[in-house]
Motif scaffolding. Structure first.
Motif, PDB file in Angstrom:
ATOM      1  N   MET A  67       0.847  -1.207   0.000  1.00  0.00           N
ATOM      2  CA  MET A  67       0.000   0.000   0.000  1.00  0.00           C
ATOM      3  C   MET A  67       0.878   1.251   0.000  1.00  0.00           C
ATOM      4  O   MET A  67       0.586   2.233  -0.674  1.00  0.00           O
ATOM      5  CB  MET A  67      -0.931   0.011   1.220  1.00  0.00           C
ATOM      6  N   TRP A  68       1.961   1.208   0.788  1.00  0.00           N
ATOM      7  CA  TRP A  68       2.872   2.368   0.846  1.00  0.00           C
ATOM      8  C   TRP A  68       3.542   2.606  -0.511  1.00  0.00           C
ATOM      9  O   TRP A  68       3.676   3.725  -0.970  1.00  0.00           O
ATOM     10  CB  TRP A  68       3.922   2.150   1.940  1.00  0.00           C
ATOM     11  N   ARG A  69       3.972   1.504  -1.148  1.00  0.00           N
ATOM     12  CA  ARG A  69       4.685   1.648  -2.424  1.00  0.00           C
ATOM     13  C   ARG A  69       3.752   2.035  -3.567  1.00  0.00           C
ATOM     14  O   ARG A  69       4.210   2.471  -4.606  1.00  0.00           O
ATOM     15  CB  ARG A  69       5.330   0.311  -2.816  1.00  0.00           C
ATOM     16  N   HIS A  70       2.456   1.839  -3.390  1.00  0.00           N
ATOM     17  CA  HIS A  70       1.529   2.078  -4.503  1.00  0.00           C
ATOM     18  C   HIS A  70       1.663   3.512  -5.024  1.00  0.00           C
ATOM     19  O   HIS A  70       1.763   4.460  -4.241  1.00  0.00           O
ATOM     20  CB  HIS A  70       0.084   1.829  -4.039  1.00  0.00           C
ATOM     21  N   PRO A  71       1.677   3.674  -6.365  1.00  0.00           N
ATOM     22  CA  PRO A  71       1.846   5.019  -6.923  1.00  0.00           C
ATOM     23  C   PRO A  71       0.818   6.021  -6.391  1.00  0.00           C
ATOM     24  O   PRO A  71       1.134   7.205  -6.210  1.00  0.00           O
ATOM     25  CB  PRO A  71       1.649   4.818  -8.433  1.00  0.00           C
ATOM     26  N   ALA A  72      -0.402   5.556  -6.096  1.00  0.00           N
ATOM     27  CA  ALA A  72      -1.426   6.484  -5.599  1.00  0.00           C
ATOM     28  C   ALA A  72      -0.998   7.046  -4.241  1.00  0.00           C
ATOM     29  O   ALA A  72      -1.087   8.254  -3.984  1.00  0.00           O
ATOM     30  CB  ALA A  72      -2.774   5.776  -5.480  1.00  0.00           C
ATOM     31  N   THR A  73      -0.505   6.162  -3.354  1.00  0.00           N
ATOM     32  CA  THR A  73      -0.060   6.626  -2.036  1.00  0.00           C
ATOM     33  C   THR A  73       1.141   7.550  -2.188  1.00  0.00           C
ATOM     34  O   THR A  73       1.232   8.594  -1.534  1.00  0.00           O
ATOM     35  CB  THR A  73       0.303   5.419  -1.137  1.00  0.00           C
ATOM     36  N   GLN A  74       2.081   7.144  -3.054  1.00  0.00           N
ATOM     37  CA  GLN A  74       3.278   7.977  -3.246  1.00  0.00           C
ATOM     38  C   GLN A  74       2.921   9.363  -3.774  1.00  0.00           C
ATOM     39  O   GLN A  74       3.477  10.367  -3.342  1.00  0.00           O
ATOM     40  CB  GLN A  74       4.259   7.278  -4.195  1.00  0.00           C
ATOM     41  N   ARG A  75       1.966   9.389  -4.712  1.00  0.00           N
ATOM     42  CA  ARG A  75       1.521  10.692  -5.235  1.00  0.00           C
ATOM     43  C   ARG A  75       0.920  11.531  -4.107  1.00  0.00           C
ATOM     44  O   ARG A  75       1.198  12.714  -3.968  1.00  0.00           O
ATOM     45  CB  ARG A  75       0.429  10.489  -6.303  1.00  0.00           C
ATOM     46  N   ASN A  76       0.089  10.870  -3.302  1.00  0.00           N
ATOM     47  CA  ASN A  76      -0.583  11.584  -2.214  1.00  0.00           C
ATOM     48  C   ASN A  76       0.404  12.122  -1.188  1.00  0.00           C
ATOM     49  O   ASN A  76       0.287  13.248  -0.714  1.00  0.00           O
ATOM     50  CB  ASN A  76      -1.598  10.656  -1.511  1.00  0.00           C
ATOM     51  N   VAL A  77       1.401  11.295  -0.858  1.00  0.00           N
ATOM     52  CA  VAL A  77       2.381  11.734   0.140  1.00  0.00           C
ATOM     53  C   VAL A  77       3.180  12.913  -0.406  1.00  0.00           C
ATOM     54  O   VAL A  77       3.449  13.889   0.305  1.00  0.00           O
ATOM     55  CB  VAL A  77       3.301  10.556   0.543  1.00  0.00           C
ATOM     56  N   GLU A  78       3.525  12.839  -1.678  1.00  0.00           N
ATOM     57  CA  GLU A  78       4.272  13.947  -2.294  1.00  0.00           C
ATOM     58  C   GLU A  78       3.450  15.243  -2.202  1.00  0.00           C
ATOM     59  O   GLU A  78       3.956  16.308  -1.882  1.00  0.00           O
ATOM     60  CB  GLU A  78       4.575  13.610  -3.753  1.00  0.00           C
ATOM     61  N   GLN A  79       2.148  15.104  -2.450  1.00  0.00           N
ATOM     62  CA  GLN A  79       1.265  16.273  -2.387  1.00  0.00           C
ATOM     63  C   GLN A  79       1.168  16.816  -0.957  1.00  0.00           C
ATOM     64  O   GLN A  79       1.203  18.032  -0.735  1.00  0.00           O
ATOM     65  CB  GLN A  79      -0.133  15.894  -2.901  1.00  0.00           C
ATOM     66  N   LEU A  80       1.084  15.878  -0.024  1.00  0.00           N
ATOM     67  CA  LEU A  80       0.976  16.272   1.388  1.00  0.00           C
ATOM     68  C   LEU A  80       2.209  17.062   1.817  1.00  0.00           C
ATOM     69  O   LEU A  80       2.102  18.099   2.474  1.00  0.00           O
ATOM     70  CB  LEU A  80       0.862  14.994   2.237  1.00  0.00           C
ATOM     71  N   VAL A  81       3.382  16.574   1.418  1.00  0.00           N
ATOM     72  CA  VAL A  81       4.631  17.287   1.743  1.00  0.00           C
ATOM     73  C   VAL A  81       4.612  18.663   1.070  1.00  0.00           C
ATOM     74  O   VAL A  81       4.995  19.668   1.669  1.00  0.00           O
ATOM     75  CB  VAL A  81       5.859  16.446   1.306  1.00  0.00           C
TER      76      VAL A  81
END
Ligand code: C5P
Length: 443
Positions: free
Chosen positions: A138-152
């Protein structure tokens, strides 16, 4: 372990108001320890739980530890009568979410306010920290990665996640950081060094990113006493160096000839010509996580500087010099092989028109991760001045993001640039650790 918490951090936390959000992950049981550590340090802690979180740990546990009723619902007339949700959002000095699930992160990214916790996050202007916790896939999933990048990008400070054994039996990134680490991140918010007081005497942090910055003009010799140069004062590069030290980085400044004191805590290497600056940059770049080219490098140098002082020619009114191109220092750093290339390479651009378009072109052409573009047509800004305005453009997995910075003191702009560059660095490090470097970011 609670004993690992240092007392200096603890004393700076006395009376600080921490809003702890807990969402639905198995790591929610560790939230109890976070509450304890914060309370031991003298914080005032109020806990908000999502519906799912209550399946993992009871509100009663966190109420007993925090000494305050735990809030679980947005539409709770009784609780709202005590302290309304907007009041609660205003009350917080810091919003901390631990653990944060993939679902909660996705909702925060979209600015949703469909429960008490997400509503509070939208309503609060306090600094926000988030400790993700989820299965490694789930962490590696591109959707999560995109979201985390946005959050930062939205100014959330990320804590972890750590990698290792997971409750589901998997091994990999996604474990919530340990409570002590989360506590330290909160404490660090209240003990961040100021620009004026660089930490010269503190022990070096071996994990601090190494930032290498070029600054000032270069001098291109024509003969032993004459040279070609420009009016760069070096102020912007020196302000960047001070701002990077203030953010806890190890900083090396490769400086052309300027009339400025070396900022506290900075290692300064003096150079004169573009070729000298180039060779120092090539030597230091492989050690750097972040490289910033702020120097006003002369584009050309004399093809053959005279060995002896050039004599005035009595029989001619003109003197012809042959110039050859200097190496493009920042472009050559950005083009280093992946193992030697700093993770983030930032350049500057001085433009007089169509700033964003020209800067974007330079970002691509020089292979940079970020560019700071100045409008040098504005009087009182830029060269030699204490003030500057700029466009910041940086690459994301989706393309290029940008932001305009209004005229402000160079020291203030420097702090903004450094923070943006360090955010980019942590996003890239994160992607690398997760084995997920998107094509837009691996230049
Ligand atoms: O191409 P231009 O000079 O406009 O690009 C400016 C950026 O490139 C700045 O970051 C400057 O430090 C860098 N530069 C360089 N080496 C050169 C010329 C510019 O590193 N020879």
């Amino acid at each position: 372990m609670a004993s690992a918490v240092n007392t200096t951090s603890a004393s700076t936390l006395t009376g600080k108001r921490i809003l702890l959000g807990v969402s639905a992950g198995i790591a929610a049981y560790k939230s109890a320890l976070i509450v304890r550590l914060l309370k031991q340090a003298g914080c005032d802690v109020r806990v908000v739980m999502t519906d799912g979180a209550q399946a993992f740990i009871t509100p009663l546990t966190l109420q007993a530890l925090s000494g305050e009723a735990v809030r679980t619902s947005l539409l709770d007339p009784e609780a709202e009568a005590g302290m309304g949700h907007i009041e609660l959002a205003r009350w917080a000095d810091v919003v901390l979410i631990a653990p944060a699930t993939a679902d909660l992160i996705a909702r925060l990214v979209h600015g949703m306010a469909d429960d008490l916790l997400t509503t509070l996050c939208l309503a609060s202007e306090a600094p926000k920290l988030i400790a993700p916790a989820m299965n490694q896939a789930m962490w590696r999933h591109p959707a999560t990665q995109r979201n985390v990048e946005q959050l930062v990008g939205d100014d959330w400070q990320l804590i972890g996640p750590a990698a290792g054994d997971q409750a589901c039996g998997d091994v990999g990134p996604g474990r919530m950081s340990e409570p002590e680490e989360i506590f330290s991140a909160v404490a660090a918010l209240f003990s961040a060094p100021s620009l004026a007081a660089a930490p010269l005497t503190t022990a070096p942090d071996l994990n601090a990113p190494h930032v290498v910055i070029t600054a000032g003009p270069t001098r291109e010799p024509l003969d032993p006493v004459r040279y070609i140069s420009n009016h760069s004062s070096g102020k912007m590069g020196y302000a960047l160096a001070a701002a990077a030290v203030a953010e806890g980085a190890k900083v090396t400044l490769i400086s052309g000839p300027v009339n400025l004191p070396t900022p506290q805590g900075v290692t300064r290497i003096d150079v004169e010509s573009a070729e000298q600056m180039h060779s120092e940059a090539q030597r230091l770049a492989p050690q750097a996580a972040l490289f910033i080219g702020c120097a006003a490098v002369a584009d050309y140098r004399a093809a053959a500087p005279a060995e002896h002082k050039l004599k005035k020619q009595e029989d001619s009114d003109t003197l012809t010099l042959t110039l050859i191109k200097n190496p493009d220092i920042i472009a050559s750093v950005a083009a280093l092989p992946a193992k030697q290339r700093p993770q983030v390479v930032v350049g500057f651009a001085a433009e007089t028109q169509e700033i964003e378009r020209y800067a974007q072109d330079k970002l691509q052409r020089k292979g940079l991760d970020m560019i700071v573009a100045n409008d040098v047509s504005q009087t009182g800004l830029g060269f030699g001045s204490d003030h500057n305005a700029a466009w910041l453009l940086w690459r994301t997995s989706q393309g290029v993001d940008s932001r305009a910075e209004t005229p402000q003191p160079k020291t203030q702009l420097a702090a903004t640039i450094i923070r943006q560059a360090l955010t980019l660095l942590s996003t890239k490090s994160l992607n690398k650790a997760a084995g997920h470097e998107s094509s837009g970011e691996s230049l």
